[in-house]
Motif scaffolding. Structure first.
Motif, mmCIF file in Angstrom:
data_model
loop_
_atom_site.group_PDB
_atom_site.id
_atom_site.type_symbol
_atom_site.label_atom_id
_atom_site.label_comp_id
_atom_site.label_asym_id
_atom_site.label_seq_id
_atom_site.Cartn_x
_atom_site.Cartn_y
_atom_site.Cartn_z
ATOM 1 N N ARG A 205 0.710 -0.768 0.196
ATOM 2 C CA ARG A 205 0.406 0.000 -0.025
ATOM 3 C C ARG A 205 0.788 1.160 0.126
ATOM 4 N NH1 ARG A 205 -3.676 -2.850 3.552
ATOM 5 N NH2 ARG A 205 -2.118 -2.328 5.006
ATOM 6 N N GLY A 206 2.146 1.217 0.509
ATOM 7 C CA GLY A 206 3.589 2.449 0.280
ATOM 8 C C GLY A 206 4.180 2.412 -1.045
ATOM 9 N N PRO A 207 5.377 2.424 -0.084
ATOM 10 C CA PRO A 207 7.033 2.110 -1.046
ATOM 11 C C PRO A 207 6.942 1.145 -1.029
ATOM 12 C CG PRO A 207 6.822 4.431 -0.365
ATOM 13 C CD PRO A 207 5.632 3.454 0.654
ATOM 14 N N GLY A 208 7.216 -0.472 -1.533
ATOM 15 C CA GLY A 208 7.256 -1.628 -1.013
ATOM 16 C C GLY A 208 8.568 -1.821 -0.556
ATOM 17 N N PRO A 209 9.608 -1.031 -1.578
ATOM 18 C CA PRO A 209 11.470 -1.656 -1.154
ATOM 19 C C PRO A 209 11.574 -0.273 0.551
ATOM 20 C CG PRO A 209 10.647 -1.171 -3.588
ATOM 21 C CD PRO A 209 9.762 -0.388 -2.476
ATOM 22 N N ASP A 210 11.205 0.567 0.130
ATOM 23 C CA ASP A 210 10.999 1.133 1.314
ATOM 24 C C ASP A 210 10.624 0.230 2.734
ATOM 25 O OD1 ASP A 210 12.932 3.540 0.909
ATOM 26 O OD2 ASP A 210 10.640 3.979 -0.434
ATOM 27 N N GLY A 211 9.341 -0.468 2.650
ATOM 28 C CA GLY A 211 8.985 -1.055 3.578
ATOM 29 C C GLY A 211 10.178 -2.239 3.897
ATOM 30 N N VAL A 212 10.245 -2.777 2.861
ATOM 31 C CA VAL A 212 11.512 -4.668 3.757
ATOM 32 C C VAL A 212 12.947 -3.474 3.864
ATOM 33 C CG1 VAL A 212 12.961 -6.037 2.301
ATOM 34 C CG2 VAL A 212 10.534 -5.562 1.137
ATOM 35 N N TRP A 213 12.966 -2.517 3.534
ATOM 36 C CA TRP A 213 14.323 -1.414 3.738
ATOM 37 C C TRP A 213 14.125 -0.943 5.538
ATOM 38 C CZ3 TRP A 213 18.869 -0.226 1.019
ATOM 39 C CH2 TRP A 213 19.832 0.392 1.450
ATOM 40 N N ASP A 214 13.361 -1.068 6.321
ATOM 41 C CA ASP A 214 13.240 -0.457 7.478
ATOM 42 C C ASP A 214 12.520 -1.667 7.974
ATOM 43 O OD1 ASP A 214 12.988 2.615 6.905
ATOM 44 O OD2 ASP A 214 11.064 2.532 6.581
ATOM 45 N N TRP A 215 12.074 -2.398 7.411
ATOM 46 C CA TRP A 215 12.357 -4.207 8.243
ATOM 47 C C TRP A 215 12.858 -4.482 8.062
ATOM 48 C CZ3 TRP A 215 12.705 -9.805 7.993
ATOM 49 C CH2 TRP A 215 11.818 -9.923 8.888
ATOM 50 N N LEU A 216 13.885 -4.774 7.686
ATOM 51 C CA LEU A 216 15.230 -4.929 8.103
ATOM 52 C C LEU A 216 16.126 -4.352 8.831
ATOM 53 C CD1 LEU A 216 16.616 -5.719 4.356
ATOM 54 C CD2 LEU A 216 15.489 -7.503 6.465
ATOM 55 N N VAL A 217 16.310 -3.315 8.941
ATOM 56 C CA VAL A 217 16.637 -2.152 9.567
ATOM 57 C C VAL A 217 16.239 -2.463 11.134
ATOM 58 C CG1 VAL A 217 16.850 0.531 10.868
ATOM 59 C CG2 VAL A 217 17.636 -0.446 8.359
#
Length: 300
Positions: free
Chosen positions: A260-272
Protein backbone atom coordinates in the motif's frame (compact mmCIF):
# COMPACT_ATOMS: atom_id res chain seq x y z
CA UNK A 1 12.72 12.23 22.10
CA UNK A 2 10.29 10.96 24.77
CA UNK A 3 7.39 13.11 25.92
CA UNK A 4 4.77 12.50 28.60
CA UNK A 5 1.63 14.36 29.60
CA UNK A 6 1.56 13.63 33.34
CA UNK A 7 4.15 13.72 36.11
CA UNK A 8 3.52 10.08 37.02
CA UNK A 9 4.18 9.05 33.42
CA UNK A 10 7.45 10.98 33.32
CA UNK A 11 8.49 9.52 36.68
CA UNK A 12 7.98 6.00 35.32
CA UNK A 13 10.13 6.75 32.25
CA UNK A 14 12.90 8.28 34.34
CA UNK A 15 12.82 5.31 36.72
CA UNK A 16 13.52 2.77 33.96
CA UNK A 17 16.11 4.94 32.20
CA UNK A 18 18.09 5.43 35.40
CA UNK A 19 20.44 8.40 35.58
CA UNK A 20 19.00 11.19 33.42
CA UNK A 21 21.11 14.33 33.89
CA UNK A 22 19.68 17.47 32.33
CA UNK A 23 16.80 15.50 30.86
CA UNK A 24 18.92 13.19 28.69
CA UNK A 25 19.90 9.55 28.90
CA UNK A 26 21.99 7.19 26.79
CA UNK A 27 20.49 3.80 25.93
CA UNK A 28 23.07 1.48 24.39
CA UNK A 29 24.73 4.46 22.72
CA UNK A 30 21.45 6.08 21.64
CA UNK A 31 20.94 9.56 23.12
CA UNK A 32 17.40 10.10 24.40
CA UNK A 33 15.82 13.27 25.79
CA UNK A 34 12.82 13.23 28.14
CA UNK A 35 10.40 16.13 28.56
CA UNK A 36 6.87 16.83 29.76
CA UNK A 37 4.04 18.18 27.62
CA UNK A 38 2.90 20.01 30.79
CA UNK A 39 -0.67 18.76 30.79
CA UNK A 40 -3.31 16.64 29.14
CA UNK A 41 -5.06 17.23 25.82
CA UNK A 42 -4.31 17.30 22.10
CA UNK A 43 -4.12 21.10 21.62
CA UNK A 44 -1.43 21.43 24.29
CA UNK A 45 0.37 18.35 22.97
CA UNK A 46 0.53 19.85 19.47
CA UNK A 47 2.12 23.07 20.74
CA UNK A 48 4.44 21.54 23.33
CA UNK A 49 5.46 18.68 21.06
CA UNK A 50 6.62 21.08 18.37
CA UNK A 51 8.54 23.14 20.91
CA UNK A 52 10.47 20.21 22.37
CA UNK A 53 11.29 18.81 18.93
CA UNK A 54 12.77 22.15 17.92
CA UNK A 55 14.63 22.58 21.21
CA UNK A 56 16.36 19.22 21.03
CA UNK A 57 16.63 18.95 17.25
CA UNK A 58 15.06 15.49 17.54
CA UNK A 59 14.03 13.41 14.53
CA UNK A 60 11.51 11.17 16.28
CA UNK A 61 8.95 11.69 19.01
CA UNK A 62 7.76 8.96 21.39
CA UNK A 63 4.65 9.67 23.48
CA UNK A 64 4.70 7.44 26.56
CA UNK A 65 2.11 7.13 29.31
CA UNK A 66 -1.27 5.68 30.21
CA UNK A 67 -4.52 5.24 28.29
CA UNK A 68 -7.92 3.63 28.39
CA UNK A 69 -8.15 0.17 26.85
CA UNK A 70 -11.09 -1.40 25.06
CA UNK A 71 -12.05 -4.61 26.80
CA UNK A 72 -14.15 -5.84 23.86
CA UNK A 73 -10.92 -5.87 21.80
CA UNK A 74 -9.29 -8.24 24.29
CA UNK A 75 -7.35 -5.50 26.07
CA UNK A 76 -6.74 -5.80 29.81
CA UNK A 77 -5.33 -3.77 32.68
CA UNK A 78 -1.58 -3.27 32.43
CA UNK A 79 -1.40 -4.25 28.76
CA UNK A 80 0.48 -2.01 26.34
CA UNK A 81 -1.05 -0.18 23.37
CA UNK A 82 0.89 0.70 20.21
CA UNK A 83 -1.09 2.33 17.37
CA UNK A 84 -0.80 1.51 13.70
CA UNK A 85 -3.02 4.54 13.19
CA UNK A 86 -4.17 7.45 15.32
CA UNK A 87 -7.76 8.64 14.79
CA UNK A 88 -8.86 12.02 16.08
CA UNK A 89 -12.60 11.56 16.42
CA UNK A 90 -13.77 14.92 17.83
CA UNK A 91 -14.05 16.93 14.61
CA UNK A 92 -17.44 16.77 12.94
CA UNK A 93 -20.77 18.33 12.12
CA UNK A 94 -23.65 18.40 14.60
CA UNK A 95 -26.98 17.66 12.89
CA UNK A 96 -30.52 17.00 14.12
CA UNK A 97 -29.96 13.27 13.69
CA UNK A 98 -26.65 13.25 15.53
CA UNK A 99 -22.98 13.99 14.94
CA UNK A 100 -21.36 13.37 11.56
CA UNK A 101 -17.73 12.72 12.47
CA UNK A 102 -14.91 13.93 10.25
CA UNK A 103 -11.91 12.08 11.63
CA UNK A 104 -8.29 13.12 11.41
CA UNK A 105 -5.99 10.17 10.82
CA UNK A 106 -2.22 9.92 11.27
CA UNK A 107 0.08 6.97 10.73
CA UNK A 108 3.03 6.37 13.06
CA UNK A 109 6.65 6.34 11.92
CA UNK A 110 7.21 3.08 10.06
CA UNK A 111 10.65 2.41 11.52
CA UNK A 112 9.43 2.97 15.08
CA UNK A 113 6.34 0.82 14.57
CA UNK A 114 8.38 -1.97 12.98
CA UNK A 115 10.83 -1.88 15.87
CA UNK A 116 7.92 -2.03 18.34
CA UNK A 117 6.53 -5.09 16.57
CA UNK A 118 9.96 -6.71 16.81
CA UNK A 119 10.19 -6.36 20.62
CA UNK A 120 9.97 -9.84 22.12
CA UNK A 121 8.21 -10.62 25.41
CA UNK A 122 11.52 -11.62 26.97
CA UNK A 123 12.91 -8.17 26.15
CA UNK A 124 10.75 -6.49 28.78
CA UNK A 125 7.89 -8.34 30.54
CA UNK A 126 6.76 -11.78 29.36
CA UNK A 127 3.37 -11.60 31.09
CA UNK A 128 2.13 -8.42 29.43
CA UNK A 129 0.41 -8.47 26.01
CA UNK A 130 1.02 -5.71 23.47
CA UNK A 131 -1.91 -4.66 21.29
CA UNK A 132 -1.25 -3.01 17.92
CA UNK A 133 -4.27 -1.35 16.35
CA UNK A 134 -6.26 1.85 16.04
CA UNK A 135 -6.04 4.30 18.94
CA UNK A 136 -8.80 6.91 19.25
CA UNK A 137 -7.69 10.33 20.43
CA UNK A 138 -10.06 13.02 21.72
CA UNK A 139 -10.43 15.88 24.16
CA UNK A 140 -12.39 14.16 26.93
CA UNK A 141 -11.73 11.43 29.47
CA UNK A 142 -14.09 8.59 28.52
CA UNK A 143 -15.76 6.63 31.31
CA UNK A 144 -18.86 5.47 29.43
CA UNK A 145 -19.45 2.10 27.78
CA UNK A 146 -22.19 3.67 25.62
CA UNK A 147 -19.83 6.30 24.18
CA UNK A 148 -17.13 3.68 23.68
CA UNK A 149 -19.51 1.40 21.79
CA UNK A 150 -20.51 4.28 19.53
CA UNK A 151 -16.87 5.01 18.72
CA UNK A 152 -16.11 1.34 18.09
CA UNK A 153 -18.96 1.16 15.60
CA UNK A 154 -16.94 3.49 13.39
CA UNK A 155 -13.53 2.01 14.15
CA UNK A 156 -13.92 -1.71 14.98
CA UNK A 157 -10.13 -2.25 15.13
CA UNK A 158 -9.78 0.25 17.97
CA UNK A 159 -7.81 -0.99 20.98
CA UNK A 160 -7.71 2.14 23.13
CA UNK A 161 -8.63 5.76 23.76
CA UNK A 162 -6.53 8.66 25.03
CA UNK A 163 -6.03 12.44 24.76
CA UNK A 164 -2.55 13.40 23.49
CA UNK A 165 -1.48 11.23 20.55
CA UNK A 166 -3.28 13.22 17.86
CA UNK A 167 -1.63 16.48 18.92
CA UNK A 168 1.78 14.86 19.31
CA UNK A 169 1.50 13.19 15.90
CA UNK A 170 0.55 16.55 14.38
CA UNK A 171 3.60 18.20 15.98
CA UNK A 172 5.91 15.53 14.57
CA UNK A 173 4.29 15.78 11.14
CA UNK A 174 4.74 19.56 11.03
CA UNK A 175 8.39 19.20 12.03
CA UNK A 176 9.05 16.52 9.43
CA UNK A 177 9.79 13.92 12.09
CA UNK A 178 8.51 10.48 13.05
CA UNK A 179 6.02 9.66 15.80
CA UNK A 180 4.91 6.68 17.87
CA UNK A 181 2.76 6.26 20.98
CA UNK A 182 3.37 3.67 23.70
CA UNK A 183 0.80 3.62 26.52
CA UNK A 184 -0.12 1.23 29.28
CA UNK A 185 -3.77 0.46 30.02
CA UNK A 186 -4.87 2.01 33.31
CA UNK A 187 -8.65 1.59 32.83
CA UNK A 188 -11.23 0.24 30.38
CA UNK A 189 -12.93 3.59 29.64
CA UNK A 190 -16.13 2.62 31.45
CA UNK A 191 -17.96 3.48 34.65
CA UNK A 192 -15.56 1.29 36.64
CA UNK A 193 -12.69 3.71 35.96
CA UNK A 194 -10.43 4.20 39.01
CA UNK A 195 -6.77 4.88 39.83
CA UNK A 196 -5.61 1.45 40.98
CA UNK A 197 -3.77 0.52 37.77
CA UNK A 198 -2.26 3.89 36.86
CA UNK A 199 1.18 3.26 38.34
CA UNK A 200 1.39 -0.25 36.94
CA UNK A 201 0.28 0.93 33.48
CA UNK A 202 2.82 3.77 33.42
CA UNK A 203 5.58 1.35 34.43
CA UNK A 204 4.60 -1.15 31.71
CA UNK A 205 4.69 1.55 29.03
CA UNK A 206 8.07 2.81 30.25
CA UNK A 207 9.61 -0.67 30.28
CA UNK A 208 8.33 -1.47 26.80
CA UNK A 209 9.71 1.86 25.58
CA UNK A 210 13.14 1.00 26.96
CA UNK A 211 13.07 -2.32 25.06
CA UNK A 212 12.04 -0.42 21.92
CA UNK A 213 14.93 2.02 22.32
CA UNK A 214 17.36 -0.87 22.69
CA UNK A 215 16.05 -2.33 19.44
CA UNK A 216 16.63 0.98 17.69
CA UNK A 217 20.10 1.35 19.18
CA UNK A 218 21.10 -2.13 18.06
CA UNK A 219 19.78 -1.46 14.57
CA UNK A 220 21.92 1.69 14.44
CA UNK A 221 25.00 -0.55 14.63
CA UNK A 222 23.92 -2.49 11.55
CA UNK A 223 25.09 -1.91 7.96
CA UNK A 224 25.54 1.84 7.42
CA UNK A 225 24.35 3.10 4.04
CA UNK A 226 24.20 6.74 2.88
CA UNK A 227 20.73 8.05 2.19
CA UNK A 228 21.51 8.60 -1.47
CA UNK A 229 22.46 4.93 -1.89
CA UNK A 230 19.32 3.78 -0.07
CA UNK A 231 17.19 5.90 -2.42
CA UNK A 232 18.96 4.47 -5.46
CA UNK A 233 18.59 0.85 -4.31
CA UNK A 234 14.92 1.27 -3.34
CA UNK A 235 14.08 2.99 -6.62
CA UNK A 236 15.58 0.11 -8.59
CA UNK A 237 13.86 -2.54 -6.44
CA UNK A 238 10.32 -1.52 -7.35
CA UNK A 239 9.86 -4.60 -9.50
CA UNK A 240 11.72 -7.05 -7.24
CA UNK A 241 10.89 -6.15 -3.64
CA UNK A 242 8.27 -8.93 -3.35
CA UNK A 243 10.91 -11.59 -4.07
CA UNK A 244 13.19 -9.95 -1.54
CA UNK A 245 10.40 -10.04 1.05
CA UNK A 246 9.88 -13.76 0.40
CA UNK A 247 13.63 -14.37 0.77
CA UNK A 248 13.51 -12.84 4.26
CA UNK A 249 10.29 -14.69 5.19
CA UNK A 250 8.45 -11.43 5.85
CA UNK A 251 4.88 -12.37 6.87
CA UNK A 252 2.17 -11.96 4.23
CA UNK A 253 0.22 -9.38 6.26
CA UNK A 254 3.30 -7.16 6.48
CA UNK A 255 3.98 -7.56 2.74
CA UNK A 256 0.40 -6.48 2.12
CA UNK A 257 1.04 -3.32 4.17
CA UNK A 258 4.20 -2.61 2.17
CA UNK A 259 2.21 -2.91 -1.06
CA UNK A 260 0.00 0.00 0.00
CA UNK A 261 3.06 2.25 0.15
CA UNK A 262 6.62 2.23 -1.22
CA UNK A 263 7.29 -1.52 -1.06
CA UNK A 264 11.11 -1.41 -1.19
CA UNK A 265 11.21 1.15 1.64
CA UNK A 266 8.99 -1.12 3.72
CA UNK A 267 11.38 -4.04 3.30
CA UNK A 268 14.36 -1.79 4.08
CA UNK A 269 12.82 -0.49 7.32
CA UNK A 270 11.78 -4.03 8.29
CA UNK A 271 15.40 -5.15 8.00
CA UNK A 272 16.71 -2.14 9.93
CA UNK A 273 14.30 -2.74 12.82
CA UNK A 274 15.49 -6.36 13.10
CA UNK A 275 19.19 -5.55 12.73
CA UNK A 276 19.35 -7.55 9.49
CA UNK A 277 20.27 -4.90 6.94
CA UNK A 278 23.76 -6.42 6.77
CA UNK A 279 22.12 -9.49 5.14
CA UNK A 280 20.80 -7.40 2.23
CA UNK A 281 23.83 -7.75 -0.12
CA UNK A 282 23.67 -11.57 -0.03
CA UNK A 283 19.89 -11.45 -0.52
CA UNK A 284 20.27 -9.19 -3.56
CA UNK A 285 22.81 -11.59 -5.05
CA UNK A 286 20.40 -14.49 -4.48
CA UNK A 287 17.51 -12.81 -6.36
CA UNK A 288 19.79 -11.84 -9.24
CA UNK A 289 20.36 -8.17 -8.45
CA UNK A 290 24.15 -8.14 -8.24
CA UNK A 291 24.07 -4.64 -9.70
CA UNK A 292 22.52 -3.37 -6.46
CA UNK A 293 24.90 -5.44 -4.34
CA UNK A 294 27.74 -3.57 -6.00
CA UNK A 295 26.13 -0.22 -5.13
CA UNK A 296 25.92 -1.22 -1.46
CA UNK A 297 29.47 -2.53 -1.25
CA UNK A 298 30.92 0.49 -3.01
CA UNK A 299 29.23 2.72 -0.42
CA UNK A 300 30.81 0.96 2.59
Amino acid sequence: MIVTALAEEQDAVLAVLGDVPSGTAVVDGLRVAVESLHGMGNPGAAGSGGTVLARWGARRLLLVGIAGGIGAAGVGFGDVLVPDQIVGYESGKVRDDGVLRRPEVYRPDFTLLTAARAVRPADWAPARPVHVGTVLSGEKVIASREVLDELRAGWPRAVGVEMESLGTALAAYRAGGGFLMVKGVSDLADAGKDDRWRGHAADAAARFTLALLRRLAAAAGDLEVPGSVRLLVCQRLVGDWQRLAIYFDIPAYERAAFARGPGPDGVWDWLVARQRLRELPDALDFIGRADLTAELRDAR
